[in-house]
Design a protein around this motif. Structure first.
Motif, short mmCIF file in Angstrom:
data_model
loop_
_atom_site.label_atom_id
_atom_site.label_comp_id
_atom_site.label_asym_id
_atom_site.label_seq_id
_atom_site.Cartn_x
_atom_site.Cartn_y
_atom_site.Cartn_z
N LEU A 1 8.17 8.82 -27.71
CA LEU A 1 7.19 8.82 -26.65
C LEU A 1 6.84 7.40 -26.22
O LEU A 1 6.62 7.13 -25.05
N SER B 1 7.42 5.94 -22.48
CA SER B 1 6.38 5.31 -21.67
C SER B 1 6.92 4.17 -20.82
O SER B 1 6.37 3.85 -19.79
N ALA C 1 0.79 8.75 -12.57
CA ALA C 1 1.36 9.49 -13.70
C ALA C 1 0.28 10.04 -14.62
O ALA C 1 0.27 9.78 -15.82
N LYS D 1 1.39 11.91 -17.95
CA LYS D 1 1.72 11.07 -19.11
C LYS D 1 0.45 10.68 -19.86
O LYS D 1 0.39 10.75 -21.09
N THR E 1 -1.09 13.62 -21.74
CA THR E 1 -0.33 13.89 -22.96
C THR E 1 -0.69 12.88 -24.05
O THR E 1 -0.94 13.24 -25.20
N ASN E 2 -0.70 11.60 -23.68
CA ASN E 2 -1.08 10.56 -24.63
C ASN E 2 -2.49 10.78 -25.16
O ASN E 2 -2.76 10.61 -26.36
N HIS F 1 4.68 22.46 -19.44
CA HIS F 1 4.76 21.18 -20.16
C HIS F 1 4.90 21.44 -21.65
O HIS F 1 3.96 21.90 -22.32
#
Length: 198
Positions: free
Chosen positions: A7, A11, A147, A150, A153-154, A182
């Motif tokens: 991940l 990034s 984004a 992203k 998710t982080n 997702h």
């Protein structure tokens, strides 16, 4: 561990830095990657960062780092160069160098959503998930951020590292509003539900 490392490298595909949007609100800044460079040196630096980003995605860290350093030499105020350096050093597990690079990027572009998200993820992986969430939240608060999936998710993964299932579930559910299938969000929501007996 492999998932977190993947991940982190992933990034790198979404690097950006920022410049203030004329007439925008305080803290709302448009990533430099969405703007046309205003000078020839900025354009040259941008090209080297883009090349570095491609090399990073391929795992060719030495060449990626050379490109990032060259971009910084060409245009010392180009925040993307330092953000890229941070991502490379993070992938190499050189945490002190990564922290220095990310902080330099933030000095140049303190409100940039991409840099805040990248630095936040770095902090999360480095044992400071609550500090990391603060930076990721700053990225999510910017309506010009390209984004958000992203960052959500982080943020969910950071919340899990902080042992805050409620907050993690909130972020993952928000991620599903952007992408219904997702996989990361679905997996961790199932994991949370299973651990809670649901």
């Amino acid at each position: 561990m492999k998932f977190a490392r993947s991940l982190a490298v992933f990034s790198a595909l979404f690097l950006a830095a920022c410049a203030s949007v004329p007439g925008g609100g305080q803290g709302i800044e448009q990533p430099i990657s969405q703007q046309t460079p205003k000078t020839e040196t900025s354009e040259r630096a941008r090209v080297h960062v883009e090349l570095g980003r491609m090399y990073l995605a391929e795992g060719r860290f030495d060449i990626a780092l050379d490109e990032a350093k060259l971009a910084a030499e060409i245009e010392p105020s180009y925040a993307l160069s330092y953000d890229l350096m941070g991502l490379i050093y993070m992938a190499l597990r050189q945490n002190e160098a990564a922290s220095t690079a990310f902080r330099q990027a933030l000095r140049l572009a303190p409100h940039d959503p991409e840099i805040n998200n990248d630095y936040g993820w770095f902090l999360c992986q480095g044992g400071d998930p609550r500090g990391g969430l603060g930076h990721i939240e700053r990225a999510l608060a910017n309506p010009l951020y390209a984004a958000p999936l992203k960052a959500l998710t982080n943020a969910g993964l950071c919340a899990l590292l902080a042992k805050d299932d409620t907050r993690a579930e909130h972020y993952f559910r928000r991620a599903l509003t952007l992408e219904r299938a997702h996989a990361t969000a679905l997996f961790w929501l199932a994991d949370i539900a299973f651990r809670q007996g649901r």
